[in-house]
Design an enzyme around this catalytic site. Sequence first.
Site, PDB file in Angstrom:
ATOM      1  CG  HIS A   1      -1.893   1.014   1.382  1.00  9.17           C
ATOM      2  ND1 HIS A   1      -1.913   1.859   2.630  1.00  9.17           N
ATOM      3  CD2 HIS A   1      -2.731   1.554   0.429  1.00  9.17           C
ATOM      4  CE1 HIS A   1      -3.117   2.753   2.449  1.00  9.17           C
ATOM      5  NE2 HIS A   1      -3.335   2.574   1.129  1.00  9.17           N
ATOM      6  NE  ARG A   2      -1.901   5.729   0.821  1.00  5.66           N
ATOM      7  CZ  ARG A   2      -2.515   6.519   1.962  1.00  5.66           C
ATOM      8  NH1 ARG A   2      -1.522   7.107   2.680  1.00  5.66           N
ATOM      9  NH2 ARG A   2      -3.727   6.269   2.261  1.00  5.66           N
TER      10      ARG A   2
ATOM     11  CD  GLU B   1      -2.850   2.296  -3.422  1.00  7.43           C
ATOM     12  OE1 GLU B   1      -3.740   3.021  -3.637  1.00  7.43           O
ATOM     13  OE2 GLU B   1      -1.701   2.565  -2.580  1.00  7.43           O
TER      14      GLU B   1
ATOM     15  CG  ASP C   1      -2.550   6.886  -3.968  1.00  7.76           C
ATOM     16  OD1 ASP C   1      -3.576   6.479  -3.993  1.00  7.76           O
ATOM     17  OD2 ASP C   1      -1.481   6.540  -2.927  1.00  7.76           O
TER      18      ASP C   1
ATOM     19  CG  HIS D   1      -3.015   9.064  -0.261  1.00  8.05           C
ATOM     20  ND1 HIS D   1      -3.713   9.713   0.551  1.00  8.05           N
ATOM     21  CD2 HIS D   1      -3.627   7.943  -0.760  1.00  8.05           C
ATOM     22  CE1 HIS D   1      -4.906   9.188   0.936  1.00  8.05           C
ATOM     23  NE2 HIS D   1      -5.006   8.194   0.221  1.00  8.05           N
TER      24      HIS D   1
ATOM     25  CD  GLU E   1      -6.996   6.003  -4.889  1.00  8.18           C
ATOM     26  OE1 GLU E   1      -7.872   6.590  -4.352  1.00  8.18           O
ATOM     27  OE2 GLU E   1      -6.459   5.304  -4.129  1.00  8.18           O
TER      28      GLU E   1
ATOM     29  CE  LYS F   1      -6.312  10.170  -3.594  1.00  7.01           C
ATOM     30  NZ  LYS F   1      -6.869   9.627  -2.506  1.00  7.01           N
TER      31      LYS F   1
ATOM     32  CG  ASP G   1       0.135   0.760   5.712  1.00  5.96           C
ATOM     33  OD1 ASP G   1      -0.182   0.956   4.403  1.00  5.96           O
ATOM     34  OD2 ASP G   1      -0.419   1.209   6.725  1.00  5.96           O
TER      35      ASP G   1
END
Length: 242
Positions: free
Chosen positions: A7-8, A34, A36, A49, A113, A115, A228
């Site tokens: 995640h990120r 993942e 953003d 993000h 993603e 945004k 994370d």
Amino acid sequence: MTEIFAHRGSNGTHPENTIPAFLAAVKAGADGIELDVQLSKDGIPVVIHDEKVNRTTNGSGLVKDFTLRELRKLDAHQGYRKRLRALFKKTTIPTLEEVLDVLGKYPLILNIELKTDAYDYDGIEEKVLELCQKKAGRLTFLFCSFNLETLARLRALDKRIKLSAITKLDVEDALAQRDILKLDSINPPFKIRNIDALKNVPTRCWTANKPGQIEALFDEGVQGFMTDFPAKAVEIRKRRNK
């Protein structure tokens, strides 16, 4: 196999949405990453993000009000643990192109993603798709957004790409568009992944960090999940597969 998405990046151990975090996720053995994407003032896809730079950098203001040159001057490690900030000095906000150049040598799923839920960046869909087609390397892609209009524009641009709708607690709008947009999955919060409305629907949920949560997702055989701490999730999967 349930997909593990960093995640990120490995943002439990490195500054989120930065090259060091993405490389840490690769080293951990995550199936995917993942990240953003937003647009700078001069229309360049950048990886960050929040709509504001305040939390993760030493700057202040909206991403969309900074040119790429101005964004590059910011330190992108400010949101990370204070005692470890010195390890990541001069870590910058990367462009999507830079990330693709670094990660393209690895067989990863890149979960991008867009945004656009707060600011509907004009032309972001075309720019992101063009870069991904040009710089794919060994990567495969999954495009997601909270904004269903963004997903519709992506689908209109390319009938073959994988799309996922991210949701908060209300999944009805996403489910209503599932067949129309040919969604690959619905991405709900961890706590509502197994509600009746999502029964028999592929899900990639967010965000599982505790061992018990990760174990539960493997037990349930979800399509995938964001974490994370990808190294922790990979270690749990290895232990379970012995």
